[in-house]
Scaffold this motif. Structure first.
Motif, PDB file in Angstrom:
ATOM      1  N   HIS A 146       1.058  -1.030   0.247  1.00 38.14           N
ATOM      2  CA  HIS A 146      -0.071  -0.073  -0.064  1.00 38.14           C
ATOM      3  C   HIS A 146       0.905   1.230  -0.069  1.00 38.14           C
ATOM      4  CE1 HIS A 146       0.973   0.651   4.258  1.00 38.14           C
ATOM      5  NE2 HIS A 146       0.632  -0.482   4.366  1.00 38.14           N
ATOM      6  N   GLY A 147       0.162   2.571  -0.414  1.00 38.35           N
ATOM      7  CA  GLY A 147       1.256   3.692  -0.487  1.00 38.35           C
ATOM      8  C   GLY A 147       0.739   4.196  -1.758  1.00 38.35           C
ATOM      9  N   ILE A 148       1.099   5.576  -1.824  1.00 43.98           N
ATOM     10  CA  ILE A 148       0.886   6.314  -3.208  1.00 43.98           C
ATOM     11  C   ILE A 148       2.193   6.458  -3.900  1.00 43.98           C
ATOM     12  CG2 ILE A 148       1.129   8.524  -1.990  1.00 43.98           C
ATOM     13  CD1 ILE A 148      -0.962   9.620  -3.948  1.00 43.98           C
ATOM     14  N   ILE A 149       2.244   6.151  -5.304  1.00 41.76           N
ATOM     15  CA  ILE A 149       3.395   6.296  -6.036  1.00 41.76           C
ATOM     16  C   ILE A 149       2.930   7.506  -7.078  1.00 41.76           C
ATOM     17  CG2 ILE A 149       4.842   5.099  -7.998  1.00 41.76           C
ATOM     18  CD1 ILE A 149       3.923   2.725  -6.545  1.00 41.76           C
ATOM     19  N   LEU A 150       3.827   8.176  -7.253  1.00 44.14           N
ATOM     20  CA  LEU A 150       3.616   9.538  -8.194  1.00 44.14           C
ATOM     21  C   LEU A 150       4.348   9.451  -9.246  1.00 44.14           C
ATOM     22  CD1 LEU A 150       3.100  12.188  -5.563  1.00 44.14           C
ATOM     23  CD2 LEU A 150       1.158  11.109  -7.021  1.00 44.14           C
ATOM     24  N   VAL A 151       4.097   9.738 -10.490  1.00 42.80           N
ATOM     25  CA  VAL A 151       4.711   9.946 -11.789  1.00 42.80           C
ATOM     26  C   VAL A 151       4.529  11.514 -12.173  1.00 42.80           C
ATOM     27  CG1 VAL A 151       5.212   9.482 -14.131  1.00 42.80           C
ATOM     28  CG2 VAL A 151       4.293   7.593 -12.525  1.00 42.80           C
ATOM     29  N   ASN A 217      -7.746  -3.125  -5.195  1.00 42.72           N
ATOM     30  CA  ASN A 217      -6.294  -3.319  -4.629  1.00 42.72           C
ATOM     31  C   ASN A 217      -5.518  -2.336  -5.115  1.00 42.72           C
ATOM     32  OD1 ASN A 217      -7.329  -6.475  -5.674  1.00 42.72           O
ATOM     33  ND2 ASN A 217      -6.332  -6.404  -3.595  1.00 42.72           N
ATOM     34  N   ILE A 218      -5.753  -1.901  -6.375  1.00 42.71           N
ATOM     35  CA  ILE A 218      -4.883  -0.789  -6.809  1.00 42.71           C
ATOM     36  C   ILE A 218      -6.066   0.110  -7.592  1.00 42.71           C
ATOM     37  CG2 ILE A 218      -2.939  -0.240  -8.652  1.00 42.71           C
ATOM     38  CD1 ILE A 218      -2.292  -3.269  -8.353  1.00 42.71           C
ATOM     39  N   ILE A 219      -5.516   1.591  -7.153  1.00 43.95           N
ATOM     40  CA  ILE A 219      -6.367   2.820  -7.903  1.00 43.95           C
ATOM     41  C   ILE A 219      -5.507   3.448  -8.674  1.00 43.95           C
ATOM     42  CG2 ILE A 219      -7.988   4.730  -7.374  1.00 43.95           C
ATOM     43  CD1 ILE A 219      -8.367   3.320  -4.548  1.00 43.95           C
ATOM     44  N   MET A 220      -5.932   3.835  -9.989  1.00 39.88           N
ATOM     45  CA  MET A 220      -5.027   4.749 -10.715  1.00 39.88           C
ATOM     46  C   MET A 220      -5.801   5.886 -10.969  1.00 39.88           C
ATOM     47  SD  MET A 220      -4.242   6.410 -13.620  1.00 39.88           S
ATOM     48  CE  MET A 220      -4.380   5.786 -15.195  1.00 39.88           C
ATOM     49  N   THR A 239      -5.316   3.386   3.708  1.00 45.98           N
ATOM     50  CA  THR A 239      -6.355   2.324   3.975  1.00 45.98           C
ATOM     51  C   THR A 239      -5.891   0.964   3.367  1.00 45.98           C
ATOM     52  OG1 THR A 239      -7.799   3.157   2.543  1.00 45.98           O
ATOM     53  CG2 THR A 239      -8.113   3.888   4.754  1.00 45.98           C
ATOM     54  N   GLY A 240      -4.750   0.867   3.025  1.00 46.10           N
ATOM     55  CA  GLY A 240      -4.547  -0.699   2.172  1.00 46.10           C
ATOM     56  C   GLY A 240      -4.480  -0.679   0.895  1.00 46.10           C
TER      57      GLY A 240
END
Length: 440
Positions: A146-151, A217-220, A239-240
């Motif tokens: 989990h966590g946020i990845i930014l491009v 599971n994954i949000i884009m 929140t996972g």
């Protein structure tokens, strides 16, 4: 080279088709239809640079615009308001997917067609030009549960290509991936893609609230544009969920500052942020005609200070029948930051910007300038191209490189026309330069 059309004999339908097919074959990313007083100018963007393509007489202009608006699904009776449309067709055996924008100007409507190219995304994450160390960091980012990845990067720097490539890597049978986009640029089998529609209130923020109830599971998120979207995205990642998104900033440090400016709580950002991928696109040297040349004193000094390497030769632009300009295609320059505990603590504790900068670039980070110069050494792009793209004061942690220094060592006006004074005239922090390989 200006293309000539026989507008008297050639139907407008064929003219439009020929323009789209020819631009696609040439590898153009955009087609511009610019209305002028006496005629309409058509320009195409290849490898990031606009070039003149054709001229359309005013007697044909209105019919040509109408044809484009019809095939892109726009309202042909409305010419006073901006409109957006899309073209999906096959011409001469070429599958085309295009986005169209119409903008009213004082001389008439300006049309821009963006040609979408999925080939890089489909080639996979490993073929996007990441160095070995940066590629390993990206794989580590997307393996975190989990966590946020930014491009991050400016418009047209390949952010969507990188995001779609990551999604392809994460798209597995046991994973529920949902995207919110404006517009949906590439249909991916096995992924639930939501198109925003502000006219009916379906914004990024409202779509995100519903998505969180869809067991993802994954949000884009196509782009973080406002405070509300930023806050929901950060909370979703805590929140996972893995949250993947883009944002318009220049580098890792600016990205952290932008999110804080969007009023994301420090303690939330500190625990949510997994990593930041910053990128720019440099023109790639033509492999058929590139030639070696000796480096000058200024270039040697920059290579030594930034990379700790003695470089006596680099590749230069030549030009041949295949490329004309000396460049063929583009290559991505990356800065990949994997957030460590020290940086998390600094964000949470509101340390001064200078201290945060020191921590970010003391981490295992290869800056945009370092990655770019490595690609210059490999012969993938030119020194001039890197200086054109990257502000030195954001990337050098040492000696003051200013315009006087550059002029002392190089005859910029004669040999390096692409170097802009604004890129090298601002002062740089007067810190002692360390060897980047020691991380000290």
């Amino acid at each position: 080279m200006i293309k000539k059309f026989d507008f008297e004999k050639m139907p407008v339908v064929e003219v439009v088709n020929e323009i789209m097919v020819d631009a696609t074959k040439r590898g153009a990313s955009d087609i511009h239809f610019d209305p002028l007083e006496n005629f309409m100018k058509i320009r195409i963007r290849i490898d990031g640079s606009l070039m003149d393509y054709a001229e359309v007489p005013n007697t044909i202009k209105k019919n040509l615009i109408t044809r484009i608006k019809i095939i892109s699904g726009m309202n042909i009776t409305e010419s006073r308001l901006p409109q957006d449309g899309a073209i999906k067709t096959t011409l001469q055996g070429i599958d085309m997917d295009m986005r169209v924008s119409a903008l009213p100007t004082s001389e008439g409507e300006k049309i821009v067609i963006r040609i979408l190219d999925y080939s890089m995304s489909l080639n996979g994450l490993e073929n996007l030009g990441f160095s070995e160390s940066n590629y390993r960091k990206v794989l580590k980012m997307i393996s975190v549960p989990h966590g946020i990845i930014l491009v991050t990067g400016a418009t047209g720097t390949g952010k969507s290509t990188t995001v779609y490539s990551i999604l392809q890597k994460l798209n597995k049978e046991d994973t529920n991936i949902i995207t919110v986009e404006d517009p949906i640029e590439m249909d991916i089998e096995g992924i639930n893609q939501v198109q925003t529609n502000s006219e009916i209130g379906l914004t990024f923020a409202t779509a995100l609230r519903s998505i969180l109830r869809q067991d993802p599971n994954i949000i884009m998120i196509g782009e973080i544009r406002d405070t509300e979207t930023a806050k929901i995205a950060v909370r979703a990642s805590i929140t996972g969920h893995i949250v993947l998104s883009t944002i318009h900033t220049n580098n890792s440090l600016n990205t952290i500052e932008r999110l804080l400016d969007m009023e994301v709580e420090r303690y939330l950002l500190a625990s949510a942020l997994t990593g930041i991928i910053s990128q720019k696109l440099a023109r790639r040297l033509c492999p058929h005609c590139k030639t070696k040349r000796p480096t000058n004193e200024y270039e040697k000094s920059l290579f030594k200070n930034v990379l700790g390497k003695d470089v006596n030769e680099v590749y230069a632009v030549n030009g041949c029948e295949i490329c004309n300009t000396g460049y063929e295609g583009r290559i991505a320059i990356h800065e990949v930051l994997l957030i460590n505990q020290e940086i998390r603590d600094a964000i949470s504790e509101n340390v001064p910007k200078e201290k945060l900068r020191e921590l970010v670039y003391k981490a295992d980070v290869v800056t945009l300038l370092q990655d770019g110069l490595e690609k210059v050494i490999k012969g993938e792009t030119t020194f001039e191209e890197i200086l054109r793209l990257i502000e030195l004061d954001n990337d050098i942690k040492g000696e003051k490189f200013d315009l006087k220094t550059a002029i002392k060592y190089t005859n910029i006006s004669n040999t390096q026309p692409n170097i802009q004074a604004s890129n090298i005239s601002r002062p740089i922090n007067n810190e002692v330069i360390k060897d980047p390989s020691t991380n000290m």
